[in-house]
Motif scaffolding. Structure first.
Motif, mmCIF file in Angstrom:
data_model
loop_
_atom_site.group_PDB
_atom_site.id
_atom_site.type_symbol
_atom_site.label_atom_id
_atom_site.label_comp_id
_atom_site.label_asym_id
_atom_site.label_seq_id
_atom_site.Cartn_x
_atom_site.Cartn_y
_atom_site.Cartn_z
ATOM 1 N N ARG A 5 -56.950 52.829 -34.254
ATOM 2 C CA ARG A 5 -56.816 53.698 -33.086
ATOM 3 C C ARG A 5 -56.499 55.141 -33.484
ATOM 4 O O ARG A 5 -56.752 56.062 -32.722
ATOM 5 N N CYS A 6 -55.951 55.305 -34.651
ATOM 6 C CA CYS A 6 -55.529 56.621 -35.134
ATOM 7 C C CYS A 6 -56.760 57.505 -35.402
ATOM 8 O O CYS A 6 -57.666 57.108 -36.138
ATOM 9 N N PRO A 7 -56.800 58.705 -34.828
ATOM 10 C CA PRO A 7 -57.942 59.599 -35.053
ATOM 11 C C PRO A 7 -58.202 59.888 -36.535
ATOM 12 O O PRO A 7 -59.356 59.977 -36.955
ATOM 13 N N ALA A 8 -57.158 60.023 -37.334
ATOM 14 C CA ALA A 8 -57.348 60.292 -38.767
ATOM 15 C C ALA A 8 -58.002 59.105 -39.465
ATOM 16 O O ALA A 8 -58.877 59.286 -40.318
ATOM 17 N N LEU A 10 -59.961 56.840 -38.005
ATOM 18 C CA LEU A 10 -61.341 56.769 -37.517
ATOM 19 C C LEU A 10 -62.220 57.821 -38.187
ATOM 20 O O LEU A 10 -63.367 57.551 -38.532
ATOM 21 N N GLN A 11 -61.678 59.009 -38.415
ATOM 22 C CA GLN A 11 -62.439 60.060 -39.079
ATOM 23 C C GLN A 11 -62.731 59.682 -40.534
ATOM 24 O O GLN A 11 -63.839 59.876 -41.021
ATOM 25 N N GLU A 14 -65.373 57.039 -40.511
ATOM 26 C CA GLU A 14 -66.666 57.659 -40.215
ATOM 27 C C GLU A 14 -67.261 58.299 -41.468
ATOM 28 O O GLU A 14 -68.444 58.104 -41.779
ATOM 29 N N ALA A 35 -63.891 57.631 -31.771
ATOM 30 C CA ALA A 35 -63.150 58.781 -32.296
ATOM 31 C C ALA A 35 -63.223 59.999 -31.375
ATOM 32 O O ALA A 35 -62.368 60.873 -31.434
ATOM 33 N N ARG A 36 -64.221 60.009 -30.513
ATOM 34 C CA ARG A 36 -64.423 61.165 -29.638
ATOM 35 C C ARG A 36 -64.085 60.870 -28.173
ATOM 36 O O ARG A 36 -64.668 61.448 -27.275
ATOM 37 N N GLY A 37 -63.166 59.960 -27.942
ATOM 38 C CA GLY A 37 -62.688 59.733 -26.582
ATOM 39 C C GLY A 37 -62.909 58.340 -26.043
ATOM 40 O O GLY A 37 -62.290 57.947 -25.078
ATOM 41 N N ASN A 38 -63.820 57.590 -26.613
ATOM 42 C CA ASN A 38 -64.033 56.194 -26.259
ATOM 43 C C ASN A 38 -64.310 55.956 -24.770
ATOM 44 O O ASN A 38 -63.623 55.166 -24.119
#
Length: 126
Positions: A5-8, A10-11, A14, A35-38
């Motif tokens: 769930r953490c943006p870091a 997910l980045q 990716e 990563a961009r809002g789901n």
């Protein structure tokens, strides 16, 4: 399986998946969306972090309305190790057998692994 769930995280995932295109394409699109809002209520699962062997994307379980609808229970998978795929199909709760599902992936051996697990459990695969 761990839900990322953490943006870091997910980045980083990716970036890692981009290095293995085109085989990662089915999961990469969902990872980018999450990563961009789901907006479509998906989740990204890995067997371990950061050294994962398998990535699975799916609609959040609470979003399922009809257990017979294999389109809403669509799973995408990328794996580095066929053993991780076998383990996912055989023993985790990430792939529930209470509802129909589709599994998408672009790697050799995916269909064979699904067929083997289904035969062992006496399940029908189309």
């Amino acid at each position: 399986m761990l839900i990322l769930r953490c943006p870091a995280q997910l980045q980083l995932l990716e970036e890692t998946l981009r290095k293995s295109l085109p085989t990662t394409l089915p999961v990469l699109g969902t990872v980018m969306t999450v990563a961009r809002g789901n907006p479509f209520s998906h989740e990204v699962l890995v067997d371990s972090w950061p050294n994962f062997s398998i990535v699975l994307t799916r609609l959040r379980p609470e979003e399922h309305r009809d257990p017979r609808d294999h389109y809403t229970n669509q799973l995408s998978v990328f794996y580095r190790d066929k053993g991780a795929l076998q383990a996912l199909l055989e023993g985790t709760e990430a792939v529930t057998r209470e509802r129909a599902f589709q599994i998408l992936g672009m790697q050799d051996g995916l269909d064979q692994a699904v067929q083997e697990v289904a035969r062992a459990r006496g399940l029908k695969v189309e």
